[in-house]
Design a protein around this motif. Structure first.
Motif, short mmCIF file in Angstrom:
data_model
loop_
_atom_site.label_atom_id
_atom_site.label_comp_id
_atom_site.label_asym_id
_atom_site.label_seq_id
_atom_site.Cartn_x
_atom_site.Cartn_y
_atom_site.Cartn_z
N LEU A 1 12.19 -3.33 -18.67
CA LEU A 1 10.41 -4.87 -17.86
C LEU A 1 10.92 -4.57 -16.97
O LEU A 1 9.35 -4.15 -15.97
N LYS A 2 11.38 -4.42 -16.10
CA LYS A 2 11.61 -4.60 -14.80
C LYS A 2 9.90 -2.81 -14.06
O LYS A 2 10.37 -2.69 -12.80
N MET A 3 11.43 -1.79 -14.93
CA MET A 3 10.62 -0.60 -14.62
C MET A 3 8.50 -0.37 -14.77
O MET A 3 8.59 -0.10 -13.59
N LYS A 4 8.75 -0.98 -15.65
CA LYS A 4 6.90 -1.52 -15.40
C LYS A 4 5.97 -1.94 -15.13
O LYS A 4 5.50 -1.66 -14.60
N TRP A 5 6.38 -3.23 -14.68
CA TRP A 5 6.05 -4.30 -14.13
C TRP A 5 6.58 -4.81 -12.46
O TRP A 5 7.65 -5.40 -12.82
N HIS A 6 5.98 -3.93 -11.60
CA HIS A 6 7.13 -4.44 -10.54
C HIS A 6 6.52 -5.22 -9.73
O HIS A 6 7.15 -5.44 -8.79
N ILE A 7 6.03 -6.00 -10.18
CA ILE A 7 5.41 -7.61 -9.50
C ILE A 7 6.78 -8.36 -9.48
O ILE A 7 6.88 -8.60 -8.96
N ALA B 1 5.97 -10.98 -22.49
CA ALA B 1 5.27 -11.17 -23.94
C ALA B 1 4.28 -9.50 -23.50
O ALA B 1 4.11 -9.09 -24.45
N LEU B 2 3.74 -8.96 -22.70
CA LEU B 2 3.37 -7.73 -22.33
C LEU B 2 4.38 -6.35 -23.01
O LEU B 2 3.82 -5.34 -24.06
N HIS B 3 5.18 -6.92 -23.06
CA HIS B 3 6.76 -5.45 -22.84
C HIS B 3 6.71 -6.06 -24.85
O HIS B 3 6.46 -4.75 -24.96
N ASN B 4 7.11 -6.74 -25.43
CA ASN B 4 7.25 -7.80 -26.71
C ASN B 4 5.74 -6.34 -27.46
O ASN B 4 5.92 -5.49 -28.20
#
Length: 401
Positions: free
Chosen positions: A319-325, A346-349
């Motif tokens: 989650l944190k690797m993909k979405w740096h926000i 939700a995007l992760h899933n």
């Protein structure tokens, strides 16, 4: 006299801007340069300026290349198109006169992945700050509508035993396990007067979110918005009351089902914790001073428990690797920051459910791909352990030996 008079008059004409040949040449050069500046020049060595690429043109260009699409939008092209279609058809994402829905989605994903802020998006998409902020909010709202349908167990009755639990080292000891629970700290921007309750030992303000995940590294439940100072157990206990109808629990006739938790939580019915005072985290066996193999029934249990519960750490890692926000939140309200966290889950899933190869998920596919967070292990549970769950844990420990 006549000639002298003419000379003086001519000199006067020159001083007043007359028709001297040298000045005519200078005027021509100035005029030429001015025209060059106005239209960008039309000569062979000065091609006309190409109009800037529009936002939708940039999005479409990224979608033409698989690697570019993944780098800019953090998902494969097929997933992007499927997500866009889903949000438009089912969750109210619409186009406007200024920005079409595809451009709005691309802009949102680009801003969340890097992260990028409104001023950078203004430069990239050539839209006003007001338009960018409004479109970001519309996409966020659309994804948040999707969360109730995607952040939930695939098997709401928990009748299917996951393939992970069928491995020899776990079966049949953990056959009734249905997932893992843990908290994670996400940086938060809060007003100065609220900062004390959000600050921790790491020196930055954060909110404590609690998440549940399955063994496919999917999030099945999440609660966000709690200050960092609130204990994990308190969040869980409040959740079981406040969200008792939404929290994914097994049916009444399957009360033996349970979640794995770390020792920051109590060992109570429905929540199986490790033994305190024993080696637990995967890294302690990999890099510790002692034998790499667990010894004794309690360490055997903790080793197996940690290997399974590590799935929640890996889920947070992706989650944190993909979405740096999530690592550098913009200055939104705390409520909007919480919505962003849930939207990223939700995007992760959605990406995970697509079953399309994803490099970030692949990087966190192994149990030893992340080091378990040890913050909760150092906290004493605010509730006493349940004796029946303690006996159940002992029975598993003995069986593992």
């Amino acid at each position: 006299m006549s000639s002298c008079s003419d000379t003086k008059e001519s000199s006067g004409d020159i001083a007043d801007g007359g028709t001297d040949t040298k000045d005519d040449d200078d005027d021509f050069i100035v005029l030429y340069l001015a025209l060059q500046c106005i239209d960008g020049g039309s000569g062979m060595n000065n091609p006309r300026t190409i109009p800037p690429e529009t936002g939708i043109q940039w999005v479409e260009r990224q979608l033409q290349d698989s690697d570019d699409c993944y780098d800019m939008f953090r998902m494969r092209r097929t997933v992007f198109r499927c997500l866009h279609e889903t949000l438009v058809n089912d969750y109210g994402l619409t186009s406007s006169k200024e920005v079409c829905s595809k451009e709005a989605l691309g802009m949102f994903l680009w801003m969340c992945g890097a992260p990028q802020y409104v001023r950078q998006a203004k430069n990239k998409f050539h839209q006003s700050k007001e338009t960018i902020s409004r479109k970001f909010g519309e996409v966020l709202q659309s994804i948040n509508r999707m969360t109730t349908d995607i952040i939930k167990p695939k098997d709401s009755q928990f009748t299917i035993v996951h393939a992970k639990l069928l491995e020899d080292r776990f079966w049949p000891h953990f056959k009734d396990c249905i997932g893992a629970i843990d908290g994670s700290h996400i940086p938060v921007i809060v007003p100065l007067f609220e900062q004390p309750k959000y600050f921790g030992r790491h020196g930055y303000a954060s909110q404590n979110i609690m998440a549940v995940c399955d063994f496919d590294t999917r999030f099945t439940f999440v609660v966000s918005g709690w200050p960092r100072s609130v204990h994990d157990t308190q969040i869980l206990m409040d959740t079981l009351v406040t969200y008792k109808d939404q929290f994914p629990r097994a049916p009444e006739d399957m009360l033996s089902k349970y979640y794995l938790v770390d020792s920051g939580y109590p060992n109570r019915k429905g929540f199986l914790a490790p033994y305190k005072g024993q080696r637990y985290h995967v890294s302690e066996w990999q890099h510790g001073r002692y034998s790499h193999q667990p010894t004794g029934s309690k360490e055997m249990f903790n080793y197996a428990h940690s290997s399974l519960r590590n799935v929640i750490e890996r889920s947070f890692g992706v989650l944190k690797m993909k979405w740096h926000i999530l690592l550098n939140m913009p200055k939104y309200s705390v409520k909007k920051q919480s919505k962003i966290i849930i939207a990223m889950m939700a995007l992760h899933n959605f990406i995970r459910d697509s079953a399309i190869h994803d490099a970030d998920f692949e990087n966190y596919s192994n149990e030893d791909s992340v080091e378990d967070s040890q913050s909760s292990m150092n906290n004493s549970s605010v509730l006493r352990d349940d004796s029946d769950m303690g006996a159940f844990r002992n029975s598993i420990a003995i069986a593992l030996m």
